[in-house]
Design a protein around this motif. Structure first.
Motif, short mmCIF file in Angstrom:
data_model
loop_
_atom_site.label_atom_id
_atom_site.label_comp_id
_atom_site.label_asym_id
_atom_site.label_seq_id
_atom_site.Cartn_x
_atom_site.Cartn_y
_atom_site.Cartn_z
N GLN A 182 10.77 6.21 8.16
CA GLN A 182 9.38 6.34 7.74
C GLN A 182 8.60 5.08 8.06
O GLN A 182 7.45 5.13 8.51
N PHE A 183 9.23 3.92 7.85
CA PHE A 183 8.58 2.66 8.18
C PHE A 183 8.27 2.59 9.68
O PHE A 183 7.21 2.14 10.09
N LEU A 184 9.22 3.05 10.49
CA LEU A 184 9.00 2.99 11.94
C LEU A 184 7.82 3.86 12.37
O LEU A 184 7.06 3.48 13.26
N ARG A 185 7.68 5.02 11.75
CA ARG A 185 6.54 5.87 12.10
C ARG A 185 5.22 5.16 11.81
O ARG A 185 4.27 5.21 12.61
N GLU A 186 5.16 4.46 10.66
CA GLU A 186 3.95 3.70 10.33
C GLU A 186 3.79 2.49 11.26
O GLU A 186 2.67 2.14 11.66
N LEU A 187 4.92 1.88 11.60
CA LEU A 187 4.88 0.71 12.46
C LEU A 187 4.35 1.06 13.85
O LEU A 187 3.53 0.33 14.42
N PHE A 188 4.78 2.20 14.41
CA PHE A 188 4.33 2.57 15.75
C PHE A 188 2.85 2.93 15.77
O PHE A 188 2.18 2.76 16.80
N LEU A 189 2.32 3.41 14.65
CA LEU A 189 0.88 3.65 14.59
C LEU A 189 0.11 2.33 14.68
O LEU A 189 -0.92 2.24 15.36
N VAL A 190 0.64 1.30 14.01
CA VAL A 190 0.01 -0.02 14.10
C VAL A 190 0.19 -0.60 15.50
O VAL A 190 -0.72 -1.21 16.06
N LYS A 202 0.83 -1.19 0.00
CA LYS A 202 0.00 0.00 0.00
C LYS A 202 0.87 1.26 0.00
O LYS A 202 1.76 1.41 0.82
N GLY A 203 0.61 2.13 -0.98
CA GLY A 203 1.32 3.40 -1.03
C GLY A 203 2.72 3.32 -1.57
O GLY A 203 3.50 4.25 -1.42
N THR A 204 3.10 2.18 -2.19
CA THR A 204 4.45 2.05 -2.72
C THR A 204 4.39 1.63 -4.17
O THR A 204 3.38 1.14 -4.66
N SER A 234 19.29 -9.26 0.06
CA SER A 234 18.20 -8.75 -0.77
C SER A 234 18.43 -7.27 -1.02
O SER A 234 18.96 -6.56 -0.16
N PRO A 235 18.03 -6.77 -2.20
CA PRO A 235 18.17 -5.33 -2.47
C PRO A 235 17.31 -4.50 -1.53
O PRO A 235 16.26 -4.96 -1.06
N GLN A 236 17.75 -3.26 -1.26
CA GLN A 236 17.06 -2.40 -0.31
C GLN A 236 15.60 -2.20 -0.69
O GLN A 236 14.71 -2.22 0.17
N GLU A 237 15.33 -2.00 -1.97
CA GLU A 237 13.96 -1.74 -2.40
C GLU A 237 13.06 -2.93 -2.09
O GLU A 237 11.92 -2.79 -1.67
N ALA A 279 6.75 -3.68 4.07
CA ALA A 279 5.41 -3.13 3.85
C ALA A 279 4.35 -4.22 3.88
O ALA A 279 3.25 -4.04 4.41
N VAL A 280 4.68 -5.37 3.30
CA VAL A 280 3.74 -6.50 3.34
C VAL A 280 3.52 -6.96 4.78
O VAL A 280 2.40 -7.25 5.20
N LEU A 281 4.60 -7.01 5.56
CA LEU A 281 4.47 -7.39 6.97
C LEU A 281 3.65 -6.36 7.74
O LEU A 281 2.86 -6.72 8.63
#
Length: 835
Positions: free
Chosen positions: A512-520, A345-347, A457-460, A467-469
Motif C-alpha cells: 500500500q505504501f508503494l502505491r502511494e509512493l509511486f503516485l508521488v 496523514k490517514g494513519t 523498530s516495531p513494524q507500526e 508515512a512522514v517521509l
C-alpha cells in the motif's frame, strides 16, 4: 650524486644567487629540495659539501644579497637544515659560522625579507630539519632561536604559526630523549634546558588573560600528547593539569575548542590508562561548564573511548542528547504524560514516549543557543544530529540505545521545519518560527532518520516513519536537496522494513505504501526542476534493482505511470536527467517491468533498444552515452531478452559505435562490454590464486577456431588492437587487459589439447594496420591473423609502460637541473630538457 648532476650543480648555484637571473618557480625548488633529501639519506652530507664547495658558497652568499628572491632565501634556509641534520656536517657548518648567520639573531630576522611569510616558513622548516641531535639543542639555546619560535606562534600567517607550534613540540620531544624518557616523575629542576624553557613558556601562556596565548599553549600540549607516548608525558601532565583545570573555572572559558582537543587527546593517550581520576574529574567538570557549541564534540569523543568510567559516559550521553530533549519538551502534546504523537496523514497516531526527557532538566545554555538566532539554532541541531549519527554504528555506543525516542526527536525536527509541529511553550513557538523552511536542518534530520533505519523498530513505527517521509516527498515546499535526502532515507527504511514469509520479501504494509509512493514519484518525474527529476530517476533505479523481482512491487509500479514517464525522460533537455533515465529504463527493462500492455506501449518496449542506440550514436553529451554503455554491458552480462535474440549482431553494433566515440570513458566501457562477450564466448577467466584447489579445466563450449571467428565477426579485435594505441591511457590499459585475458584463454585451450589455427605463413604489421585512424572499413580478420598479432605484441611490457606516470622520463634530477638552468639561459640548444 651522479657525475652529470655534479657537473651541472655549480652553474645552478650561480643562477640561484644571481638576482639578475630569472628563478625557477617554487615547484622546481621543492623538487630540488626533495632530491637533496634523497641524496643525503644515501650518503654523507659532509662529504657532499666537501666535494661540492659551490653549495657552501650558495649558503654563505644568500644573506649578503639584499635583492635576492624570497623563494631562493627560503630554499637556502631549508637546504642548510637538510645538511645540518647529520651531526658531523652540523659541526662543519658551525666552524664556518654559517649556521649562526642563517638561523641566529643576526641572520634573516633583521632583514627586510623577514617580512615575507615564505622566508619565515623556510627558517622554521630549516630548524625542523636541523634539530635531530644534541648539538642542535645547544645551538638553539645559545642563539635565541627558541624565543623567536615563541614569537612566531602568533604570526599573522596561519601556516607559519602552525609550523612554529609543531617545531616547539619537536624540540621538546628531542630534548626529552635519553634517560628522561624512563623517568615519569621528573621534577621541574631535572628537566633539560630546552624543555624547561618551553614548559615555562607554556605555563605562562596558560595563565595569560589573552585567549590567543592560551590557544597557542593548548595546541602545543595537544600535539605533544598526540605524538609522544613516552612516560615523561605523564610527568608533563602532572605538572600542567592544575593550570589546565583553572581554565575550566574561568567565565567564559578561553580557547574552548583547543581545550576540548587537549582533554580528548590526553584521554586517548595509552600512557595514562583508565585510572587517572584527576583527568576524568576535569572532563566531567568541562561537560558541565562548556557551552553547547563545544560540549558536543567533547561528549562525542568521550563516548567513542573504549575505556571510560560509566558515570562519565552517562553524563556525556545526556549532554549530547540535551538539544533534542529541549526540542521534544517544547513540542510534546499536552495534556497527558510527556510523549510525542507521531501521526501521518490517514494513519492512526502512535505515542512515542521520549525517554530523552527522563531525569533531564532544561539546560539554560542549550535553550539560549536554540533561541539566540536562526544560525545558532540550526548549527546546534545539525551538530547534535551529526554526532549521534556518527555514534550509532560504533560498538561502544551507549546501551540500551534509545531508538524510539530518537526517532521521535528526528521526526519532531522535521515537523518544526515544515511547520506542522504543535508547540506547547514559548520556546516551541520560537523554534517553529526559527526553523520553518530551514533546508540545512531538514537535510541533517533526514540523514539522521535514514541512519536510524539500522536499528530495530516495531513494524507500526516503521510505517509511521515511512508515512512522514512520504509527506516530505509530497510537500511542495521541499527543496531539491531535501527531496534527494528524503529519497535516500525512504530507500534505507524500505531496505530495513520487517519482512514476513507470506509477503515475498516485502513487509505486509509495504504494498500500500508503494502505491502511494509511486503516485508521488509520478509528480516528481514531471517536476520543472531538473535536479528533482534526476533524483526521482535515481530512486526509481534503486527500487527496481532491489525489488524488481517482487510481485507486489511490480504490480504497484505497473499500475502507475512511472515507467512511461521514465521513458519520456530519455528526451529530457538536461543531459544528467537523460543519463539517469537511461539507467532507470535499462534497469526496468532488465527486470521485465514495462509499461502496461497496449499497442502504443508495445511499440515503446520494442523500440527501447533502438532508442538507446540512437542516444549512443547521436547524443551530444557524454553522460547519456556512458549510461547507455553501462546498461548494454549489464544486459549482455545478464542475458537480456532484447539482445539475446541475436547477441553477435548486438555486440557488433555497439562496439562499432563505442569505438568511434570521442569520449574515452565510452570507449573504455565498450572494451568492458567486449571483455564480457569474450568471457561468454571463450569461458570465464582462470583463477591464479596459489591457494585455490586446482580443478580440471572444463571443456570449452565451442572450438577455438569457431570462437575466434565469432569474435572477428563482431570486429572485437579491430576495436581492441586499435585501442592499444589510443591517446587516452585508460583506453589502452583496458585494451591491454582484454588481450592478456584472450591470450590466457587461448593458452587454456592449448592445455586441453586443442590445436591452434596455423599462423606460420601469416605476416602482420600491427603498426601499419591499427596504429592510425581507420577511415576505410576492413573485412573481418581471420583467426590466424589475430593469433599472429598476439604473438607479435609484448603485452606485459606495454602494460608496465602504461602503468608509469606520464613524466617518468623527465623526473630525473638531471632533467630538473637542466630545466632550471635553461630558465636562466645557461644551456643552449638541446641541452635543456624542458618538458
Amino acid at each position: 650524486m651522479d657525475l652529470e648532476c655534479s657537473r651541472l650543480l655549480p652553474a645552478l648555484c650561480a643562477v640561484l644567487v644571481d638576482p639578475r637571473q630569472p628563478v625557477a618557480d617554487d615547484t622546481c625548488l621543492e623538487k630540488l629540495l626533495d632530491w637533496f633529501k634523497t641524496v643525503t639519506e644515501g650518503e654523507s652530507s659532509l662529504l657532499l659539501l666537501q666535494e661540492h664547495p659551490c653549495l657552501v658558497e650558495l649558503l654563505s652568499h644568500v644573506l649578503k644579497l639584499q635583492d635576492l628572491s624570497p623563494g631562493v632565501l627560503s630554499f637556502s634556509l631549508r637546504l642548510a637544515g637538510i645538511f645540518a641534520a647529520q651531526e658531523n656536517c652540523f659541526q662543519y657548518l658551525q666552524q664556518g659560522e654559517l649556521l649562526p648567520e642563517l638561523f641566529g639573531e643576526t641572520g634573516p630576522l633583521g632583514q627586510a625579507a623577514w617580512a615575507v611569510p615564505t622566508v619565515r616558513s623556510g627558517w622554521i622548516q630549516g630548524l625542523r630539519s636541523l634539530a635531530q641531535h644534541p648539538s642542535a639543542l645547544h645551538f638553539l639555546a645559545d642563539h635565541g632561536a627558541v624565543d623567536t619560535i615563541f614569537s612566531l606562534q602568533g604570526d599573522s600567517s596561519l601556516f607559519v604559526a602552525s609550523a612554529a607550534s609543531q617545531l616547539l613540540v619537536h624540540i621538546l620531544a628531542l630534548s626529552m630523549r635519553g634517560g628522561a624518557e624512563e623517568q615519569p616523575c621528573l621534577q621541574g629542576d631535572d628537566w633539560p634546558t630546552c624543555a624547561q624553557k618551553i614548559m615555562g613558556h607554556v605555563e605562562e601562556s596558560l595563565c595569560s588573560t589573552a585567549t590567543p596565548k592560551v590557544t597557542q599553549a593548548l595546541n602545543v600540549l595537544t600535539t605533544t600528547f598526540g605524538r609522544c607516548q613516552s612516560p615523561w608525558t605523564e610527568a608533563l601532565w602532572v605538572r600542567l593539569s592544575a593550570r589546565v583545570a583553572c581554565l575550566i573555572e574561568r567565565d567564559p572559558i578561553p580557547a574552548a575548542h583547543s581545550l576540548v582537543d587537549l582533554l580528548l587527546c590526553v584521554a586517548r593517550s595509552p600512557v595514562f590508562g583508565s585510572s587517572n581520576g584527576n583527568l576524568w574529574e576535569m572532563v566531567a567538570q568541562a561537560l558541565s561548564c562548556l557551552g553547547p557549541t563545544h560540549v558536543g564534540p567533547l561528549a562525542l569523543g568521550i563516548l567513542k573511548l573504549e575505556h571510560c568510567p560509566q558515570a562519565l559516559r552517562t553524563q556525556a550521553f545526556q549532554v549530547l542528547l540535551q538539544p533534542l530533549a529541549c526540542v521534544l519538551k517544547a513540542t510534546v502534546q499536552a495534556p497527558g504524560p510527556p510523549g510525542l504523537l507521531l501521526r501521518a496523514k490517514g494513519t492512526r497516531a502512535v505515542a512515542i514516549t521520549p525517554g530523552l526527557l527522563d531525569g533531564m532538566a532544561d539546560d539554560a545554555m542549550t535553550v539560549d543557543a536554540l533561541l539566540a538566532s536562526k544560525s545558532s539554532c540550526a548549527g546546534l541541531l545539525c551538530r547534535t544530529l551529526a554526532h549521534l549519527e556518527e555514534l550509532q554504528p560504533l560498538p561502544q555506543r551507549p546501551s540500551p540505545w534509545p531508538q524510539v525516542p530518537l526517532l521521535g526527536a528526528a521526526v519532531t525536527v522535521l515537523r518544526l521545519c515544515d511547520g506542522s509541529a504543535t508547540p506547547v511553550s514559548s520556546v516551541g513557538g520560537h523554534l517553529c518560527r526559527t526553523l520553518a523552511g530551514c533546508v540545512r536542518v531538514q537535510r541533517a534530520a533526514l540523514d539522521f532518520l535514514g541512519m536510524l533505519s539500522q536499528g530495530t523498530s516495531p513494524q507500526e513505527l516503521v510505517m509511521q516513519v515511512l508515512a512522514v517521509l512520504l509527506e516530505c516527498l509530497e510537500s511542495p515546499g521541499s527543496s531539491p536537496t531535501v527531496l534527494k535526502k528524503a529519497f535516500q532515507a525512504t530507500f534505507r527504511w524500505l531496505l530495513s522494513s520487517p519482512k514476513t514469509p507470506s509477503c515475498s520479501g516485502l513487509g505486509p504494509h509495504i504494498p500500500q505504501f508503494l502505491r502511494e509512493l509511486f503516485l508521488v514519484l509520478q509528480k516528481r518525474l514531471c517536476s520543472p526542476c531538473w535536479e528533482v527529476r534526476d533524483s526521482a530517476l535515481e530512486f526509481l533505479t534503486q527500487l527496481s534493482r532491489h525489488w524488481g523481482g517482487e510481485a507486489d512491487f511490480s504490480c504497484a509500479l505497473l499500475a502507475s505511470e512511472v515507467p512511461e514517464l521514465a521513458w519520456q525522460l530519455l528526451q529530457d533537455p538536461e543531459s544528467y536527467v537523460r543519463a539517469s533515465a537511461v539507467t532507470a529504463t535499462g534497469q526496468l527493462s532488465s527486470r521485465g517491468l514495462h509499461a502496461p500492455t497496449s499497442p502504443q506501449h508495445a511499440v515503446a518496449r520494442q523500440s527501447l533498444l533502438r532508442e538507446l542506440l540512437r542516444i549512443l550514436s547521436t547524443d551530444s553529451e557524454g553522460f547519456p552515452r556512458r549510461a547507455v554503455m553501462q546498461v548494454f554491458t549489464e544486459w549482455l552480462r545478464d542475458g537480456h531478452a532484447d539482445m539475446a535474440r541475436d547477441t553477435e549482431q548486438f555486440v557488433a553494433t555497439v562496439l562499432q559505435l563505442a569505438s568511434q566515440d570521442l569520449d574515452w570513458e565510452v570507449r573504455v566501457q565498450g572494451l568492458e562490454l567486449a571483455l564480457v562477450f569474450l568471457g561468454q564466448t571463450l569461458g570465464p577467466p582462470r583463477t591464479h590464486c596459489p591457494y585455490a584447489v586446482a580443478l580440471p579445466e572444463a571443456a570449452p563450449a565451442r572450438p577455438l577456431t569457431e570462437a575466434l571467428r565469432a569474435l572477428c565477426h563482431v570486429r572485437l579485435f579491430d576495436f581492441a588492437f586499435r585501442a592499444l594505441f589510443d591517446c587516452d591511457r585508460p583506453v589502452a590499459q583496458k585494451s591491454c587487459d582484454l588481450l592478456l585475458f584472450l591470450r590466457d584463454k587461448i593458452a587454456s585451450y592449448n592445455s586441453l589439447g586443442e590445436a591452434n589455427p596455423n599462423t606460420n605463413s601469416v605476416e602482420v604489421s600491427p603498426w601499419r594496420r591499427w596504429a592510425g585512424e581507420q577511415t576505410q572499413p576492413q573485412e573481418d580478420q581471420e583467426p590466424e591473423a589475430v593469433l599472429a598479432m598476439l604473438r607479435s605484441l609484448d603485452l606485459e611490457g606495454l602494460q608496465s609502460t602504461l602503468a608509469e606516470s606520464s613524466d617518468h622520463v623527465e623526473k630525473s634530477p638531471q632533467s630538473l637541473l637542466q630545466d632550471m638552468l635553461a630558465t636562466g639561459g645557461f644551456l643552449q640548444g638541446d641541452e635543456a630538457d624542458c618538458y
